[in-house]
Scaffold this motif. Structure first.
Motif, PDB file in Angstrom:
ATOM      1  N   LEU A 134       0.844  -1.203   0.000  1.00 10.90           N
ATOM      2  CA  LEU A 134       0.000   0.000   0.000  1.00 10.90           C
ATOM      3  C   LEU A 134       0.877   1.251   0.000  1.00 10.90           C
ATOM      4  O   LEU A 134       0.623   2.212  -0.745  1.00 10.90           O
ATOM      5  N   CYS A 137       2.124   1.803  -3.500  1.00  9.45           N
ATOM      6  CA  CYS A 137       1.073   2.335  -4.384  1.00  9.45           C
ATOM      7  C   CYS A 137       0.833   3.807  -4.076  1.00  9.45           C
ATOM      8  O   CYS A 137       0.623   4.612  -4.988  1.00  9.45           O
ATOM      9  N   TYR A 138       0.873   4.165  -2.795  1.00 14.54           N
ATOM     10  CA  TYR A 138       0.626   5.557  -2.419  1.00 14.54           C
ATOM     11  C   TYR A 138       1.735   6.476  -2.911  1.00 14.54           C
ATOM     12  O   TYR A 138       1.475   7.605  -3.351  1.00 14.54           O
ATOM     13  N   ASN A 476      -8.607   1.867   0.995  1.00 10.65           N
ATOM     14  CA  ASN A 476      -7.370   1.611   0.255  1.00 10.65           C
ATOM     15  C   ASN A 476      -7.597   1.641  -1.255  1.00 10.65           C
ATOM     16  O   ASN A 476      -8.725   1.491  -1.728  1.00 10.65           O
ATOM     17  N   THR A 668      -6.088  -5.663  -0.566  1.00 12.67           N
ATOM     18  CA  THR A 668      -5.812  -4.861  -1.753  1.00 12.67           C
ATOM     19  C   THR A 668      -5.647  -5.764  -2.974  1.00 12.67           C
ATOM     20  O   THR A 668      -5.893  -5.338  -4.101  1.00 12.67           O
ATOM     21  N   SER A 805      -5.527   3.990  -6.333  1.00 11.73           N
ATOM     22  CA  SER A 805      -4.913   4.687  -5.205  1.00 11.73           C
ATOM     23  C   SER A 805      -4.899   6.198  -5.442  1.00 11.73           C
ATOM     24  O   SER A 805      -4.734   6.962  -4.490  1.00 11.73           O
ATOM     25  N   SER A 808      -7.780   7.299  -3.360  1.00 11.25           N
ATOM     26  CA  SER A 808      -7.438   7.266  -1.930  1.00 11.25           C
ATOM     27  C   SER A 808      -6.567   8.469  -1.574  1.00 11.25           C
ATOM     28  O   SER A 808      -6.825   9.168  -0.591  1.00 11.25           O
TER      29      SER A 808
END
Ligand code: Z16
Length: 834
Positions: A134, A137-138, A476, A668, A805, A808
């Motif tokens: 995660l 991806c962020y 997410n 995810t 993402s 998000s």
């Protein structure tokens, strides 16, 4: 001194992007960076030359981003995470640079197989699973959205272990990911910081005669930053992932010289460098080891000191720390930041307590990733004091003030005070890191709608009642650049041919695909692409495992860390049910299936390792039983990692998301499968709830108890034996395992699994068994109507826009970080192209 601008040139060989430029650059890098003439070059040399060719084309963006952020004193997001599971860089960087196709052409024209070079890259496995991926991806989305960002973490020398399977058992091999060098990072020793540990505290009077606290540490280590650029998709933004490596201070060497204790000094060096040696391989569980606390404090202190250095470099007064930086805590692993930022501001920068506390709360925000009680971090007081005596004092001070506030808000509620205290005093005393994170942050969020609700009702209930305004949900997401564009080029092409390429940065645009679900040509293309991808995976399974799998069977896939709550063994109960049907009636008409498993077990997690052994044992029996006639196959795919995941998601027909409701915070992988056109069989857990909402109930295979029902069932006193006694099919499955049928007659091997299910079944497999099997029967039925299945597949992909993402991160930017994009210009800075 200052270099004259016009002396700095960016050469075409370093930045040019014509096919000719790329070919020349590659050959130059092979010759001058790898130091190899083509005649002596290995595959790794070619990979390295290619990586440097790509890196050269990143540098201008990276430098220009740094200059832009410095000149504008841009508000910056600092994402603090003990894990970053980045995956291979080469392909991803080429996609983000928009150079994938030209580079492929250039390399192929040189007579070298480009795809083989992509496959040659290993991956920095600096994470366990969902949480670390995660974070990666962020970083991708933050750069794509042009948000000034630093990722801060640990440069583990050994990442997550490499998994081998021997005789059906998991074997762990150390991951020496730096063995061949790492072309993507630059060491920045000039920004080394010093990290204190141990010792004691004392008070002293400053020049005005005011008493202040001082930490007198017993030892220190150096933190050396290693920077990796993180590119945004087709923008000039190149942010930085800054990972810290622990090194011994040079004073150790002088001590040895002076005292003659050479061995002792070298040994001390080894001890300090141990801090960043190895990633703890537990997903969703804590161990309470001092080395882990050392790791956490080490990277947090390095990162906060780095921010203070940047403040000073830009001459921003320390009172404005929270205006310059928004610091996100990825779970409680970096929660010591609450106390460390207070220490730096009060003890080192001489701010008053109240001002420092306001800055700390305004700076920090906390993301929770789990409801599992065994994953809530706490540290024994003695261990904590030995390592961080000043931080314990600060935590006591924070706690005293906090308890006073709670006492006023909730009069005469000692039980509540005890629950909310930063110190657990119910038995042996502990520091509670989740409580510390909540008190020190202005925002607290869960990672899926259901998870965020359950947080407010259970583990963080008291904190929600105390400050409800801090709480929000941030479901997410995953990056479509890596998990669609890079890993599924065929589907990407088909989609782009129909709706253009806007969806890559605005995933809601995939909805335009809905207009084609009655277009037979489009459906046929969609289906044949899926078949072609399945063939690629089938080929690699044939090559690596010698198992022949049919692409006309359902590719039914469960890939994720092995954990009882994720219920890989429920999947097995269904497989054995199908097998039993075949044995009872060899001519039964069943829809052919290929069951694929992948995932690592924590090395100390006995039940998880036994679950892997059970998958292997069941696969051995089923794959070679002639009665089965190849209609079902089971394969455990070893060493599941990001690189392999990219081959797996696009090939799936069915995604297994079958955790006990209320246990999986989000998931995810579920999103990555669905956006590549897999259908989901799942419980109402984590983000599955929202995936079903988006896809439509009619395009989702739902089964099992809800989180609410699970809670009720347990409260009433759950008895798995009642389900066993009432269900002959379940009985037969369990008896087969217990009888030694899958273990060469050995009745003891799988007894721990059987006993656990029969006696307590903490994750309610038996309660969900019938519902799961019936749901799987609906899946099998649905697959027989290929046109209908394809339509459902298209609708799933078309409706996954919210799981980018980018969505998000936009929510984090708007609701928590209050940060805006900063455009980096192509020619800004002191470099000019020739
Ligand atoms: C982790 O990967 C997760 C939670 C946690 O407490 C520790 C680790 Cl290492 C996972 C959750 O299990 C998963 O549901 C979630 O999707 C992921 O974090 C990202 O939020």
């Amino acid at each position: 001194m200052q270099l004259r601008n016009e002396l700095v040139r960016v050469e075409a060989d370093r930045t040019g992007t014509t096919i000719d430029n790329l070919k020349r650059a590659f050959l130059e890098n092979l010759y001058y960076v790898q130091g190899k003439p083509p005649a002596l070059a290995t595959l790794n040399d070619y990979y390295m030359a290619l990586a440097h060719t790509v890196r050269d084309r990143i540098m201008q963006r990276w430098n220009n981003s740094a200059i832009t952020y410095t000149e504008n004193q841009s508000r910056t997001v600092c994402y603090l995470s003990a894990e970053f599971l980045m995956g291979p860089h080469l392909g991803n960087n080429l996609i983000n640079l928009g150079l994938y196709e030209p580079m492929k052409q250039a390399i192929d024209e040189l007579g070298i197989n480009f795809d083989e070079l992509i496959e040659e890259e290993g991956e920095p496995g600096l994470g366990n699973g969902g949480l670390g991926r995660l974070a990666a991806c962020y970083l991708d989305s933050l750069a794509a959205l042009e948000i000034p960002t630093m990722g801060y973490g640990i440069r583990y020398e050994f990442g997550i272990f490499k998994q081998d399977i021997r005789d059906g058992w998991q074997v762990e091999i150390t991951d020496k990911w730096l063995r061949n060098g790492n072309p993507w990072e630059l060491a920045r020793p000039e920004w080394t910081v010093s990290i204190p540990f141990g010792g004691h505290t004392e008070s002293y009077r400053n020049s005005q005669g005011v008493y202040r606290a001082r930490w007198v540490p017993a030892w220190e280590v150096k933190g050396v930053p290693y920077d990796t650029p993180t590119l945004g998709y087709k923008v000039n933004t190149a942010n930085t992932l800054r990972l810290w490596k622990a090194e011994a201070p040079e004073s150790f060497d002088f001590q040895a010289f002076n005292t003659g204790d050479y061995y002792g000094a070298v040994n001390a060096k080894v001890v300090s460098e141990n801090i960043t040696k190895v990633l703890y391989p537990n997903d969703d569980e804590i161990q309470g080891k001092v080395l882990r606390l050392q790791q956490q404090f080490f990277f947090v202190s390095c990162s906060l000191q780095d921010m203070i250095r940047i403040m000073k470099g830009q001459k921003i007064p320390m009172e404005r720390f929270h205006e310059k930086f928004a610091v996100q805590l990825n779970d409680t692993h970096p929660a010591i930041a609450v106390a460390e930022l207070m220490r730096l501001l009060v003890d080192q920068e001489f701010l008053g307590w109240d001002e420092a506390w306001a800055i700390t709360q305004n700076t920090l925000a906390y993301t929770n990733h789990t409801l599992l009680p065994e994953a809530l971090e706490r540290w024994q007081i003695d261990l904590f004091r030995d390592l961080l005596p000043r931080h314990l004092e600060i935590i006591y001070e924070i706690n005293q003030r906090f308890m006073d506030d709670v006492r006023v808000k909730f009069i005469d509620d000692d039980a509540r005070l005890a629950r909310m205290s930063l110190i657990d005093e119910s038995g042996e005393r502990y520091v509670r890191m989740a409580n510390l994170a909540c008190v020190g942050s202005h925002a607290i969020n869960g990672v899926a709608a259901l998870h965020s609700e359950l947080l407010k009702q259970t583990v963080l209930k008291d904190f929600y009642e105390y400050s409800p305004e801090k709480f929000s949900n941030k479901t997410n997401g995953v990056t479509p650049r890596r998990f669609m564009v890079l890993s599924n080029p065929r589907l990407t092409q088909l989609i782009t041919d129909r709706i253009g390429s806007g969806w890559i940065t605005d995933l809601e645009q995939l909805r335009q695909l809905e207009q084609f679900i009655d277009d037979p040509a489009f459906c046929q293309q969609w289906r044949s692409i899926k078949q072609a991808i399945k063939q690629d995976l089938a080929d690699s399974i044939q090559k690596d495992y010698g198992v022949d799998v049919s692409i006309d069977s359902i590719f039914d896939i469960q890939v994720k860390r092995i954990h009882e709550y994720k219920r890989q063994h429920l999947n097995l109960l269904h497989i054995i049910t199908l097998y039993n049907r075949i044995k009872a009636n060899p001519n039964i008409d069943i829809t052919p299936r290929t069951f694929l498993f992948g995932g690592k077990a924590a090395p100390g997690y006995f039940m998880a390792k036994l679950m892997i052994k059970l998958v292997s044992a069941v696969s051995e029996v089923i794959n070679r039983d002639p009665d089965v006639r190849g209609r079902i196959k089971v394969v455990f795919l070893k060493n599941y990692n990001v690189k392999f995941a990219q081959h797996v998601y696009p090939a799936a027909d069915l995604s297994e998301q079958i955790s006990t409701a209320g246990k999986e915070a989000s998931g995810t992988g579920n999103m990555k499968f669905a956006m590549n056109g897999a259908l989901t069989i799942g419980t109402l857990d984590g983000a599955n709830v929202e995936i079903m909402e988006q896809a439509g109930e009619e395009n989702f295979f739902l089964f099992g108890l809800t989180a609410e029902e699970v809670r009720e069932r347990k409260a009433r006193g759950y008895d798995p034996k009642a389900y066993y006694n009432a269900n002959p099919n379940l009985q037969l499955v369990i008896d087969r395992i217990a009888s030694g049928f899958f273990s060469h007659g050995d009745k003891t091997l799988f007894q721990p699994i059987v006993d656990n299910l029969m006696q307590s079944d903490p994750y309610l497999l038996f309660a969900d068994y019938q519902s799961y099997v019936e749901c799987q029967d609906r899946v099998a039925e649905a697959y027989r109507d290929q046109d209908k299945w394809t339509r459902m597949s298209i609708l799933n992909a078309a409706r996954m826009g919210m799981f980018s993402s980018d969505r998000s991160i936009q929510e984090y930017c708007d609701d928590i970080w209050n940060v805006k994009p900063v455009t980096v210009k192509e020619t800004e800075g002191f470099c000019s192209a020739t």
